[in-house]
Design a protein around this motif. Structure first.
Motif, PDB file in Angstrom:
ATOM      1  N   UNK A 375     -19.519  -4.693 -45.338  1.00  0.00           N
ATOM      2  CA  UNK A 375     -18.145  -5.064 -44.964  1.00  0.00           C
ATOM      3  C   UNK A 375     -18.098  -6.510 -44.479  1.00  0.00           C
ATOM      4  N   UNK A 376     -16.938  -7.125 -44.596  1.00  0.00           N
ATOM      5  CA  UNK A 376     -16.790  -8.484 -44.061  1.00  0.00           C
ATOM      6  C   UNK A 376     -15.738  -9.278 -44.790  1.00  0.00           C
ATOM      7  N   UNK A 377     -15.851 -10.584 -44.682  1.00  0.00           N
ATOM      8  CA  UNK A 377     -14.816 -11.492 -45.222  1.00  0.00           C
ATOM      9  C   UNK A 377     -15.490 -12.647 -45.952  1.00  0.00           C
ATOM     10  N   UNK A 378     -14.967 -13.016 -47.101  1.00  0.00           N
ATOM     11  CA  UNK A 378     -15.344 -14.289 -47.726  1.00  0.00           C
ATOM     12  C   UNK A 378     -14.131 -15.204 -47.587  1.00  0.00           C
ATOM     13  N   UNK A 379     -14.363 -16.355 -46.977  1.00  0.00           N
ATOM     14  CA  UNK A 379     -13.256 -17.269 -46.666  1.00  0.00           C
ATOM     15  C   UNK A 379     -13.291 -18.436 -47.653  1.00  0.00           C
ATOM     16  N   UNK A 380     -12.166 -18.683 -48.312  1.00  0.00           N
ATOM     17  CA  UNK A 380     -12.120 -19.773 -49.300  1.00  0.00           C
ATOM     18  C   UNK A 380     -11.343 -20.977 -48.779  1.00  0.00           C
ATOM     19  N   UNK A 381     -10.479 -20.760 -47.804  1.00  0.00           N
ATOM     20  CA  UNK A 381      -9.667 -21.870 -47.274  1.00  0.00           C
ATOM     21  C   UNK A 381      -9.900 -21.943 -45.768  1.00  0.00           C
ATOM     22  N   UNK A 382     -10.354 -23.125 -45.347  1.00  0.00           N
ATOM     23  CA  UNK A 382     -10.599 -23.299 -43.914  1.00  0.00           C
ATOM     24  C   UNK A 382      -9.716 -24.432 -43.381  1.00  0.00           C
TER      25      UNK A 382
END
Ligand code: URA
Length: 433
Positions: A375-382
């Protein structure tokens, strides 16, 4: 000696003696001093502080309250790094093999995640077979052979801190600098390394929210580390957005592998390079430039990645997952969070992003909760990135489909969009030596 007099002395702003501090730590650890007297002393310290001399004595007394690790066989080569905790902070997985590949002896005892921050032990347990518990002899012999070992906190290390931290947590005395410093540094001192680099995180996902507070903590920790006879330095690094792109256990291991393979050159690499350079310059007395060259070479030549494979395999982990990260099981469900307008990401509430990953199953709310490694998050915009309406800002991963609604709401509430590009902020604010 009476605990009453020690409390009274601190209440009246006096400097406590070595005997008084040691009497308190011994008595509180063995149960002869009750919680109510220890709470009163913590509150007196909260208001009146402690001198550097008192804090060194307190730190050493806490470090000696239980088992200590003897690393004298490694001379001045033993090295440890510690982060005050953040979101997406997988630096240990990258820094440890870099510096071990350059000849340091990394002996790391790491923690598990709790609340919005992750823990190295949970990340490593996402690799099938990886043993986070080794006997003392196994630990030392692996460090002799491979140059590094990373295990969970085991044995009876700093029992005084375990009791005191739990007490501070319920008596509004956590945020006292001498108490924080002695708590963190006593664990590092008991763990035995001669060289210590501290990564003091600063921002919305960190314990220290402002640079001024982070600087006070970093200065004190370095002073106390040196006062206890260890080579100590600290970097103050940004935690106003998650570090790297991945948040969640196996997702973070995959990102760490990519950095070690040289496939990703992002903010995570930059912080890891800076921490590694600081550590090897402490160990080998190198200039900053020489240290940076060596660290970049360890990454670019593949030496650090080879060390990671050697380490994972020595500790029982299935190295095929490191060689080919597609072997990690994927979460059953994924959900894209799309931008609901055009603009720039102007801020990210990093604590809320950490909490989003907890909702998805990647972290724990309570110590006894189990976790979902994929489980988790992939972040493309920071923060600072431009986004158009409908563009993918992040992907959420979970095996519990029911968590999406709450997780998406939390994620969206953490990310602010603005028509104005925010000012660029440094990733590494300061080095304290
Ligand atoms: N982390 C610790 O280990 N101790 C503190 O007091 C605060 C953060």
């Amino acid at each position: 000696m009476r605990m009453y007099d020690i409390i009274e002395n601190k209440r009246n702003g006096k400097e406590l003696s070595k005997e008084e501090i040691e009497f308190f730590i011994k008595g509180y650890t063995d149960g002869s001093i009750p919680d109510y007297q220890a709470s009163a002393l913590c509150m007196a310290v909260y208001f009146n502080g402690m001198t550097e001399k008192e804090t060194v004595i307190l730190t050493e007394a806490m470090a000696n309250s239980g088992d200590t690790v003897d690393l004298s066989m490694f001379g001045a080569l033993s090295a440890d790094k510690h982060s005050t905790g953040g979101v997406g902070d997988k630096t240990s997985l990258v820094v440890a093999p870099i510096v071990a590949s350059l000849g340091c002896k990394i002996t790391k005892m790491s923690g598990r995640g709790l609340g919005h921050t992750g823990g190295t032990v949970d990340k490593l347990e996402s690799i099938p077979g990886y043993k986070t518990t080794l006997s003392g002899d196994e630990f030392i012999s692996q460090v002799e052979k491979v140059g590094m070992a990373v295990i969970g906190q085991s044995g009876n290390l700093t029992p005084a801190d375990k009791k005191l931290y739990a007490l501070r947590d319920v008596t509004a005395t956590v945020d006292s600098i001498p108490l924080i410093v002695s708590s963190i540094m006593s664990k590092k001192i008991a763990a035995g390394s001669h060289n210590i680099v501290l990564d003091v995180k600063c921002g919305s996902g960190a314990f220290m929210k402002t640079i001024d507070d982070a600087e006070i903590l970093a200065n004190e920790m370095v002073k106390i580390g040196k006062g206890c006879g260890r080579n100590t330095a600290a970097l103050i690094t940004d935690m106003d957005m998650p570090l790297g792109s991945a948040v969640g256990n196996s997702l973070e291991v995959i990102e760490a592998v990519k950095v070690l393979k040289g496939e990703v050159k992002n903010d995570l690499r930059e912080v890891c390079v800076a921490l590694s350079a600081e550590l090897i310059s402490l160990v080998f007395s190198l200039s900053h430039r020489e240290a940076l060259e060596k660290v970049n070479d360890a990454l670019d030549s593949g030496k650090a990645f080879e060390k990671m494979k050697e380490w994972i395999s020595a500790q029982g982990g299935d190295v095929s997952f490191i060689e080919n990260t597609d072997n990690f099981p994927k979460a059953e469900y994924e959900f894209d969070v799309l931008a609901d307008g055009d603009g720039y990401i102007s801020s990210m509430d990093t604590e809320k992003i950490g909490l989003t990953s907890v909702i998805l199953g990647a972290g724990r709310e309570f110590k006894e909760d189990s976790i979902d490694f994929s489980a988790g998050i992939m972040i493309y915009k920071k923060t600072g990135d431009k986004t158009d309406k409908g563009e993918k800002m992040a992907t959420l991963f979970t095996n519990n489909k029911l968590s999406f609604e709450e997780a998406e709401k939390m994620y969206r509430s953490a990310v602010c969009l603005s028509s104005v590009k925010p000012e660029n902020k440094p990733l590494i604010y300061k080095c304290v030596r």
